[in-house]
Design an enzyme around this catalytic site. Structure first.
Site, PDB file in Angstrom:
ATOM      1  CE1 TYR A  91       4.730  -0.797  -7.366  1.00 50.16           C
ATOM      2  CE2 TYR A  91       5.433  -2.341  -9.183  1.00 50.16           C
ATOM      3  CZ  TYR A  91       5.396  -2.007  -8.126  1.00 50.16           C
ATOM      4  OH  TYR A  91       6.778  -2.578  -7.307  1.00 50.16           O
ATOM      5  CE  LYS A 138      -3.521   6.361  22.099  1.00 50.62           C
ATOM      6  NZ  LYS A 138      -3.927   5.943  23.904  1.00 50.62           N
TER       7      LYS A 138
END
Length: 410
Positions: free
Chosen positions: A59, A114
């Site tokens: 970060y 999916k």
């Protein structure tokens, strides 16, 4: 026995109620609900954040260096973010499996499913995105604004004819692959199975006349792909009969369909078109009478893919057909889209393709058919989704086709 389907827009049902009036959780008596509790997927970090040094790299301040580099050279986003390996699975919930228009929230279990199939079978990360809009322009604008985060877009369960418009407009506006699996995934697997059925019978595709029941998303895409692959002739039937140029009730999509199919000029009913036909492909969910199947040519192929109830039951089809395929997993020769879409996207992402071309889809079908190889038999014209050779073969073929067609960017 099929379970009762309840539309959640019209009825809310969380479980059985005991004698004291408290609702019993659905997953206490149904393993499907137990499996789905909490969802079927999660985000997992690929780098550790164990201490302040890790934090400063993952970060701030380390991330600023990467952001600045991408701002100066936008193409670096593919190397230093997940963009080049992640697909958005986008739906509006209007045509979900056999459930129909059940809305975006109710579509999420399918979209999660999916996404995990993308990962399991193609090594591709995917994010389910269910949109609370059904207008074509609104869907397109929303996806265009989301696109910078993704390497590709898989459109899913959007009803026809809007699905054609959404896909076309997104393909024009985006420089990443956009693929409506209900159309093209089905077409790729169907063509692969048909190639092998023809090979088994010693015939070429050009010698076959096919009849497709259903002029929706899948039916139109299958017809286009069969014509592209060199089928002898193909006629498509909707609820009113064969789609032909003499009809005055055709939508724009069906008018286009009439222009490149049905060279024989067949008119009338689906049953009439089946007389002497070599191939039946069902993607309609209707029922075809046994008497009509009996009129098909000797050695015919019946691909009755409606699920859970095929247009022609396999027991009936086997009386007249040399090869029978369905959309079900409990019969041989399952036409399953999972054989296609993971490898197609993996190949496209591997070479950073700007789009998925007809050539890439045809290459996927040929590669899928080739996996069967010398094991070809009447009950084995298409491989199993769990055959570990499938995704690598499709991936390699699609990547090579993308390079050959000039849409690869690496």
């Amino acid at each position: 026995m099929a379970a009762e389907i309840v539309n959640p827009r019209s009825e809310s049902k969380t479980g059985d109620t005991d004698h004291e009036g408290s609702a019993e959780p659905l997953d206490s008596f149904d393993p499907a609900f137990a499996l789905h509790r909490g969802g079927k997927m999660a985000v997992q970090a690929t780098v550790p954040v164990r201490d302040k040094d890790d934090l400063s790299l993952a970060y701030t301040p380390g991330v600023a260096k990467v952001c600045s580099a991408i701002a100066e050279q936008p193409e670096l986003v593919h190397d230093y973010t997940w963009k080049s390996s992640v697909v958005a699975v986008v739906t509006d919930g209007t045509a979900v499996l056999g459930l129909g228009d059940i809305g975006p929230e109710a579509s999420l279990p399918v979209m999660e499913g999916k996404a995990i199939l993308f990962k399991q079978f193609g090594g591709v990360d995917a994010v389910p995105i269910a949109l609370a809009c059904t207008d074509v322009d609104e869907i397109v604008e929303t996806v265009v604004r989301l696109a910078p985060s993704f390497g590709g877009v898989n459109l899913e369960d959007i009803s026809a004819p809007r699905c054609f418009e959404v896909e076309r407009e997104l393909q024009e506006r985006l420089d990443i692959p956009v693929f409506h699996d209900d159309q093209h995934g089905t077409a790729v697997v169907t063509l692969a199975a048909l190639r092998n059925a023809a090979r088994l019978s010693g015939r070429a595709l050009g010698e076959l006349r096919a009849v497709i029941s259903g002029a929706g998303a899948a039916g139109v895409a299958i017809a286009k792909m069969l014509v592209e692959a060199g089928i002898g002739d193909v006629a498509v039937a909707d609820r009113k009969g064969v789609v032909s140029a003499d009809r005055d009730d055709l939508t724009a999509v069906k008018q286009e369909l009439a222009g490149f199919t049905n060279k024989a000029g067949i008119t009338g009913s689906l049953e009439a078109a089946l007389d002497g036909a070599d191939v039946f492909i069902g993607v309609s969910g209707g029922t075809v009478a046994e008497s009509a199947v009996a009129t098909m040519a000797k050695g015919a192929f019946v691909f009755a893919m409606a699920n859970p109830n095929p247009e022609v039951h396999p027991e009936v089809a086997h009386k007249y057909a040399a090869v029978v395929a369905t959309g079900r997993s409990d019969f041989p020769n399952q036409i399953n889209n999972v054989l296609a879409f993971p490898g197609i996207f993996a190949g496209a992402l591997q070479v950073r393709a700007s789009r998925i071309t007809e050539g890439m889809k045809l290459a996927a079908a040929e590669a899928l058919a080739a996996v069967v190889g010398d094991d070809l038999a009447a009950d084995y014209v298409i491989p199993s989704p769990f055959d570990e050779r499938v995704a690598p073969a499709v991936t390699a073929a699609v990547a090579a086709a993308a390079r050959a067609e000039g849409v690869a960017r690496r």
